[in-house]
Scaffold this motif. Structure first.
Motif, PDB file in Angstrom:
ATOM      1  N   ILE A   8      47.197  39.678  30.330  1.00 36.23           N
ATOM      2  CA  ILE A   8      47.531  38.750  31.410  1.00 36.23           C
ATOM      3  C   ILE A   8      49.035  38.555  31.510  1.00 36.23           C
ATOM      4  CG2 ILE A   8      47.352  36.349  32.162  1.00 36.23           C
ATOM      5  CD1 ILE A   8      44.512  36.340  31.083  1.00 36.23           C
ATOM      6  N   LYS A   9      49.694  38.531  30.374  1.00 32.04           N
ATOM      7  CA  LYS A   9      51.146  38.337  30.389  1.00 32.04           C
ATOM      8  C   LYS A   9      51.876  39.527  31.005  1.00 32.04           C
ATOM      9  CE  LYS A   9      51.233  35.155  26.478  1.00 32.04           C
ATOM     10  NZ  LYS A   9      51.626  34.943  25.067  1.00 32.04           N
ATOM     11  N   ARG A  10      51.195  40.654  31.110  1.00 35.06           N
ATOM     12  CA  ARG A  10      51.803  41.840  31.733  1.00 35.06           C
ATOM     13  C   ARG A  10      51.516  41.925  33.229  1.00 35.06           C
ATOM     14  NH1 ARG A  10      50.032  46.483  30.778  1.00 35.06           N
ATOM     15  NH2 ARG A  10      48.144  46.129  29.545  1.00 35.06           N
ATOM     16  N   LEU A  11      50.759  41.005  33.757  1.00 28.33           N
ATOM     17  CA  LEU A  11      50.412  41.057  35.173  1.00 28.33           C
ATOM     18  C   LEU A  11      51.635  40.796  36.041  1.00 28.33           C
ATOM     19  CD1 LEU A  11      46.995  39.171  35.265  1.00 28.33           C
ATOM     20  CD2 LEU A  11      47.398  41.624  35.415  1.00 28.33           C
ATOM     21  N   PRO A  12      51.694  41.419  37.217  1.00 27.05           N
ATOM     22  CA  PRO A  12      52.843  41.240  38.115  1.00 27.05           C
ATOM     23  C   PRO A  12      52.841  39.881  38.781  1.00 27.05           C
ATOM     24  CG  PRO A  12      51.171  42.601  39.158  1.00 27.05           C
ATOM     25  CD  PRO A  12      50.703  42.386  37.743  1.00 27.05           C
ATOM     26  N   ASP A  13      53.888  39.622  39.555  1.00 27.86           N
ATOM     27  CA  ASP A  13      53.975  38.346  40.262  1.00 27.86           C
ATOM     28  C   ASP A  13      53.001  38.325  41.442  1.00 27.86           C
ATOM     29  OD1 ASP A  13      55.172  39.755  42.411  1.00 27.86           O
ATOM     30  OD2 ASP A  13      57.190  39.270  41.739  1.00 27.86           O
ATOM     31  N   ILE A  14      52.934  37.195  42.104  1.00 26.64           N
ATOM     32  CA  ILE A  14      51.948  36.999  43.171  1.00 26.64           C
ATOM     33  C   ILE A  14      52.132  37.987  44.318  1.00 26.64           C
ATOM     34  CG2 ILE A  14      51.124  35.371  44.921  1.00 26.64           C
ATOM     35  CD1 ILE A  14      51.725  33.124  42.888  1.00 26.64           C
ATOM     36  N   GLY A  15      53.370  38.214  44.716  1.00 30.00           N
ATOM     37  CA  GLY A  15      53.624  39.149  45.812  1.00 30.00           C
ATOM     38  C   GLY A  15      53.166  40.552  45.498  1.00 30.00           C
ATOM     39  N   GLU A  16      53.380  40.976  44.273  1.00 27.99           N
ATOM     40  CA  GLU A  16      52.954  42.315  43.863  1.00 27.99           C
ATOM     41  C   GLU A  16      51.430  42.393  43.783  1.00 27.99           C
ATOM     42  OE1 GLU A  16      53.827  46.310  42.300  1.00 27.99           O
ATOM     43  OE2 GLU A  16      54.673  44.880  43.723  1.00 27.99           O
ATOM     44  N   CYS A  17      50.790  41.334  43.338  1.00 30.36           N
ATOM     45  CA  CYS A  17      49.321  41.306  43.317  1.00 30.36           C
ATOM     46  C   CYS A  17      48.761  41.447  44.723  1.00 30.36           C
ATOM     47  CB  CYS A  17      48.821  40.002  42.689  1.00 30.36           C
ATOM     48  SG  CYS A  17      49.072  39.874  40.913  1.00 30.36           S
ATOM     49  N   MET A 110      30.858  32.293  44.093  1.00 28.02           N
ATOM     50  CA  MET A 110      29.871  32.331  42.994  1.00 28.02           C
ATOM     51  C   MET A 110      30.450  31.796  41.682  1.00 28.02           C
ATOM     52  SD  MET A 110      27.870  35.934  43.766  1.00 28.02           S
ATOM     53  CE  MET A 110      29.307  37.002  43.778  1.00 28.02           C
ATOM     54  N   MET A 111      30.913  30.566  41.715  1.00 26.08           N
ATOM     55  CA  MET A 111      31.564  29.989  40.543  1.00 26.08           C
ATOM     56  C   MET A 111      30.626  29.856  39.342  1.00 26.08           C
ATOM     57  SD  MET A 111      34.451  29.912  41.942  1.00 26.08           S
ATOM     58  CE  MET A 111      35.288  29.420  40.456  1.00 26.08           C
ATOM     59  N   ASP A 112      29.310  29.844  39.605  1.00 28.97           N
ATOM     60  CA  ASP A 112      28.362  29.745  38.488  1.00 28.97           C
ATOM     61  C   ASP A 112      28.306  31.037  37.680  1.00 28.97           C
ATOM     62  OD1 ASP A 112      27.214  30.917  40.809  1.00 28.97           O
ATOM     63  OD2 ASP A 112      25.210  30.703  39.936  1.00 28.97           O
ATOM     64  N   GLN A 113      28.892  32.100  38.206  1.00 26.64           N
ATOM     65  CA  GLN A 113      28.973  33.363  37.476  1.00 26.64           C
ATOM     66  C   GLN A 113      30.452  33.659  37.217  1.00 26.64           C
ATOM     67  OE1 GLN A 113      26.850  36.586  39.384  1.00 26.64           O
ATOM     68  NE2 GLN A 113      25.142  35.272  39.932  1.00 26.64           N
ATOM     69  N   THR A 114      30.948  33.213  36.098  1.00 24.04           N
ATOM     70  CA  THR A 114      32.371  33.369  35.780  1.00 24.04           C
ATOM     71  C   THR A 114      32.556  33.653  34.298  1.00 24.04           C
ATOM     72  OG1 THR A 114      32.961  31.790  37.536  1.00 24.04           O
ATOM     73  CG2 THR A 114      34.650  32.281  35.902  1.00 24.04           C
ATOM     74  N   THR A 115      33.247  34.746  34.000  1.00 29.09           N
ATOM     75  CA  THR A 115      33.569  35.050  32.599  1.00 29.09           C
ATOM     76  C   THR A 115      35.068  34.959  32.330  1.00 29.09           C
ATOM     77  OG1 THR A 115      33.550  37.432  33.139  1.00 29.09           O
ATOM     78  CG2 THR A 115      31.548  36.505  32.141  1.00 29.09           C
ATOM     79  N   PHE A 116      35.871  34.904  33.383  1.00 31.65           N
ATOM     80  CA  PHE A 116      37.306  34.664  33.202  1.00 31.65           C
ATOM     81  C   PHE A 116      37.873  34.017  34.455  1.00 31.65           C
ATOM     82  CE2 PHE A 116      37.571  38.717  35.448  1.00 31.65           C
ATOM     83  CZ  PHE A 116      38.690  38.563  36.254  1.00 31.65           C
ATOM     84  N   CYS A 117      38.926  33.247  34.266  1.00 27.50           N
ATOM     85  CA  CYS A 117      39.625  32.630  35.382  1.00 27.50           C
ATOM     86  C   CYS A 117      41.096  32.503  35.001  1.00 27.50           C
ATOM     87  CB  CYS A 117      39.035  31.252  35.699  1.00 27.50           C
ATOM     88  SG  CYS A 117      39.783  30.468  37.157  1.00 27.50           S
ATOM     89  N   ILE A 118      41.961  33.050  35.837  1.00 25.35           N
ATOM     90  CA  ILE A 118      43.400  32.972  35.598  1.00 25.35           C
ATOM     91  C   ILE A 118      44.089  32.533  36.884  1.00 25.35           C
ATOM     92  CG2 ILE A 118      43.341  34.772  33.819  1.00 25.35           C
ATOM     93  CD1 ILE A 118      44.577  36.692  35.900  1.00 25.35           C
ATOM     94  N   TRP A 119      45.273  31.971  36.762  1.00 24.42           N
ATOM     95  CA  TRP A 119      45.970  31.521  37.956  1.00 24.42           C
ATOM     96  C   TRP A 119      47.482  31.574  37.753  1.00 24.42           C
ATOM     97  CZ3 TRP A 119      42.779  28.445  34.974  1.00 24.42           C
ATOM     98  CH2 TRP A 119      43.418  27.483  34.174  1.00 24.42           C
ATOM     99  N   ASN A 120      48.162  31.603  38.886  1.00 22.18           N
ATOM    100  CA  ASN A 120      49.620  31.595  38.918  1.00 22.18           C
ATOM    101  C   ASN A 120      49.998  30.593  39.986  1.00 22.18           C
ATOM    102  OD1 ASN A 120      52.402  32.195  39.005  1.00 22.18           O
ATOM    103  ND2 ASN A 120      52.025  34.363  38.574  1.00 22.18           N
ATOM    104  N   GLU A 121      50.397  29.418  39.560  1.00 24.04           N
ATOM    105  CA  GLU A 121      50.649  28.318  40.485  1.00 24.04           C
ATOM    106  C   GLU A 121      52.072  28.385  41.022  1.00 24.04           C
ATOM    107  OE1 GLU A 121      50.061  23.453  40.481  1.00 24.04           O
ATOM    108  OE2 GLU A 121      49.620  24.634  38.682  1.00 24.04           O
ATOM    109  N   ALA A 122      52.218  28.153  42.308  1.00 23.78           N
ATOM    110  CA  ALA A 122      53.535  28.188  42.938  1.00 23.78           C
ATOM    111  C   ALA A 122      54.512  27.291  42.186  1.00 23.78           C
ATOM    112  CB  ALA A 122      53.440  27.740  44.397  1.00 23.78           C
ATOM    113  N   GLY A 123      55.670  27.841  41.885  1.00 21.23           N
ATOM    114  CA  GLY A 123      56.695  27.070  41.203  1.00 21.23           C
ATOM    115  C   GLY A 123      56.588  27.066  39.698  1.00 21.23           C
TER     116      GLY A 123
END
Length: 208
Positions: A8-17, A110-123
């Motif tokens: 996850i720490k290697r993931l690109p920024d929001i624009g690249e995603c 389908m939030m009842d089926q979730t094995t991972f959740c990640i986010w990148n909050e503005a700012g």
């Protein structure tokens, strides 16, 4: 709040995603005209000011990515991972910031089926997760780290075709489509057949 995995720490920024998700959806539209058989999709007009990317493999695995107000959140469900870790998953959605409440309450995701959740909050300038995830938990979003090279290898196996990496990279650079590119990627499709997909994905206008 759990520390993000090395992956996850290697993931690109929001624009690249956003660029990668759009490119994957455009490539799938070119290689597979029938929407229901595609793996990746993108809707640039999901709602006012919102965009949505998704992956569904037809066998239960999926992810949904939601862009809103400069933030991005991704949740996914890996059936094999869920089976292996069913007693240790915990509350995967615990600690998700309030800015993502609309996402958490969207039935289509389908939030009842979730094995991972990640986010990148503005700012906030970085990825976070609600619990300490292993790299194994995030295999469904490997495309975000691998980009065109990852998609090229995956698509050749999944669609059983031979693809020139240079043309895949053309699409992943979000360069306008042209007939020459289509001839190299899928000679059975023409530019005008992709107009609706281009509009839905929000891909740059096609070349004349």
């Amino acid at each position: 709040m759990g520390e993000a995995s090395v992956f996850i720490k290697r993931l690109p920024d929001i624009g690249e995603c956003e660029r990668i998700f759009k490119a994957a959806a455009m490539m799938d539209a070119i290689l597979m005209p029938e929407w229901e058989y595609r793996y990746y999709s993108y809707n640039a007009q999901w709602d006012k000011g919102e965009q949505m990317a998704s992956m569904r493999d037809g066998e239960g695995d999926h992810y949904f990515a939601w862009f809103d107000s400069g933030s991005l959140i991704i949740k996914g469900y890996d059936k094999a991972y869920a089976s292996l870790h069913k007693n240790r998953l915990g509350d995967v959605l615990k600690g998700v910031p309030a800015v993502f409440n609309a996402f958490l309450h969207e039935p289509a995701f389908m939030m009842d089926q979730t094995t991972f959740c990640i986010w990148n909050e503005a700012g906030k300038n970085g990825w976070a997760s609600s619990q300490q995830l292993t790299d194994e938990a995030c295999v469904l979003i490997e495309i975000l780290a691998g980009g065109a090279v990852y998609y090229h290898a995956w698509a050749q196996a999944y669609y059983e075709v031979e693809l020139d990496l240079n043309w895949v990279q053309h699409v992943f650079a979000l360069k306008p489509l042209n007939e020459q590119l289509l001839q190299r990627l899928n000679a059975e499709i023409e530019l005008d057949e992709l107009e609706e997909d281009i509009a839905e994905i929000g891909y740059p206008e096609m070349e004349e």
